[in-house]
Design a protein around this motif. Structure first.
Motif, short mmCIF file in Angstrom:
data_model
loop_
_atom_site.label_atom_id
_atom_site.label_comp_id
_atom_site.label_asym_id
_atom_site.label_seq_id
_atom_site.Cartn_x
_atom_site.Cartn_y
_atom_site.Cartn_z
N GLU A 24 0.82 -1.21 0.00
CA GLU A 24 0.00 0.00 0.00
C GLU A 24 0.85 1.25 0.00
N ASN A 25 2.03 1.19 0.61
CA ASN A 25 2.88 2.36 0.70
C ASN A 25 3.79 2.54 -0.51
N GLU A 26 3.89 1.51 -1.36
CA GLU A 26 4.75 1.60 -2.52
C GLU A 26 3.99 2.20 -3.70
N GLU A 27 4.65 3.06 -4.46
CA GLU A 27 4.06 3.58 -5.68
C GLU A 27 4.12 2.50 -6.74
N PRO A 28 2.97 2.21 -7.39
CA PRO A 28 2.99 1.15 -8.39
C PRO A 28 3.96 1.46 -9.52
N GLY A 29 4.74 0.47 -9.93
CA GLY A 29 5.73 0.70 -10.97
C GLY A 29 5.17 0.47 -12.36
N LEU A 30 5.97 0.79 -13.37
CA LEU A 30 5.61 0.57 -14.76
C LEU A 30 6.55 -0.49 -15.30
N ASP A 31 6.00 -1.47 -15.95
CA ASP A 31 6.80 -2.58 -16.46
C ASP A 31 7.77 -2.06 -17.51
N ALA A 32 9.07 -2.08 -17.19
CA ALA A 32 10.08 -1.53 -18.09
C ALA A 32 10.28 -2.38 -19.33
N ARG A 33 9.72 -3.57 -19.35
CA ARG A 33 9.85 -4.42 -20.54
C ARG A 33 8.90 -4.00 -21.65
N LEU A 34 7.89 -3.21 -21.28
CA LEU A 34 6.84 -2.85 -22.24
C LEU A 34 6.93 -1.40 -22.66
N ALA A 35 6.58 -1.13 -23.91
CA ALA A 35 6.43 0.25 -24.37
C ALA A 35 5.11 0.79 -23.83
N ILE A 36 5.15 1.97 -23.22
CA ILE A 36 3.96 2.53 -22.58
C ILE A 36 3.81 3.99 -22.98
#
Length: 289
Positions: A24-36
């Protein structure tokens, strides 16, 4: 046996609660394997137009993925970040492992007189501060190139020379930019009308505003490497605006590249843009880590 079982259950529950608490305290990350693509991201809550479009490549990482930031043109009164979509394919042809960001900024409103300069300068400062705060979340490096065309080129140069105290911007690129607003005043009746409105007066009665809004006045020996492109038939921003900046860069021994395009004006052909972007990239590869 009952007590041991209860201790085991209690321990397991504590571990589960601890894991949920951390998540809950962690900011959700973005999957670096994917183009976003992250579109219409707000970089400030001050005004509605403070938005970014962010294009993150697949397999990016914080060591090698550089960041190319584009500021649109439009005379500080028009245009938007969608302008970048025309440049993006040309950049992608010559750049590997780059993230791209296109910036909107508050436009001067001629009818109401709102958003006078330096509102645009302040928006770019806020946008770059937000970008800096998100680099680790996006999994990209701090190798940032700040670029733009016309009014966007002016704002890119101004930020890079005047407001880059944190050294986030490592190089700057400008297509046919105004660089000295005092000298730019008087170029045409349109120029005079535009500057008098957006700057709140002329270079005589608003001397400090014109001075502080001119990238030329903030060139020094520590200025970032610079790329300039300008057409010799430009009737909107005279080629002299780039040439006087080039002279200042030479005088201060600032690493730079300047190319003046014969027979083209305020905006280049697709083929010319592709060629110039290729040359720009050759320069950038020599100055970025």
């Amino acid at each position: 046996m009952g007590k041991a079982f209860m201790r085991s259950i209690t321990g397991s529950l504590f571990l589960v609660l601890l894991l949920f608490s951390c998540q809950e305290n962690e900011e959700p990350g973005l999957d670096a394997r994917l183009a976003i693509d992250l579109l219409d991201v707000k970089y400030s809550e001050d005004r509605p137009n403070q938005l970014l479009d962010i294009y993150l490549p697949a397999n990016r990482n914080s060591n090698t993925t550089k960041v190319f930031v584009w500021i649109h043109g439009g005379g500080w009164i028009d245009g938007n970040k969608s302008e970048f979509k025309g440049f993006k394919p040309w950049l992608e042809e010559v750049q590997d492992d780059y993230a791209y960001i296109a910036i909107n900024y508050s436009l001067y409103n001629i009818s109401s007189g709102s958003n006078r300069f330096p509102t645009q300068e302040e928006d770019i400062k806020k946008a770059l501060a937000y970008i800096k705060s998100q680099l680790s979340t996006w999994n990209v490096s701090d190798q940032v190139v700040l670029a733009g065309g016309s009014a966007g080129g002016h704002l890119a140069l101004l930020h890079s020379y005047r407001n880059n105290e944190d050294k986030l911007v490592k190089a700057t690129v400008a297509f046919f930019p105004p660089t000295d607003l005092t000298a730019f005043y008087g170029f045409s009746l349109f120029t005079n009308l535009l500057l008098e409105n957006i700057m709140g007066g002329n270079p005589t009665n608003r001397k400090e505003v014109y001075f502080n809004g001119s990238p030329l006045n903030f060139v020094d020996s520590q200025s970032v490497p610079t790329v300039l492109f300008h057409g010799d038939t430009d009737t909107v921003v005279p080629i002299s605006q780039s040439k006087i900046l080039e002279e200042a860069l030479i005088a201060k021994n600032v690493l730079h590249m300047a190319e003046y395009v014969i027979g083209q004006g305020h905006g280049f052909s697709a083929q010319t843009n592709k060629e110039l972007i290729g040359k720009m990239q050759g320069f950038l590869e020599g100055v970025l880590d």
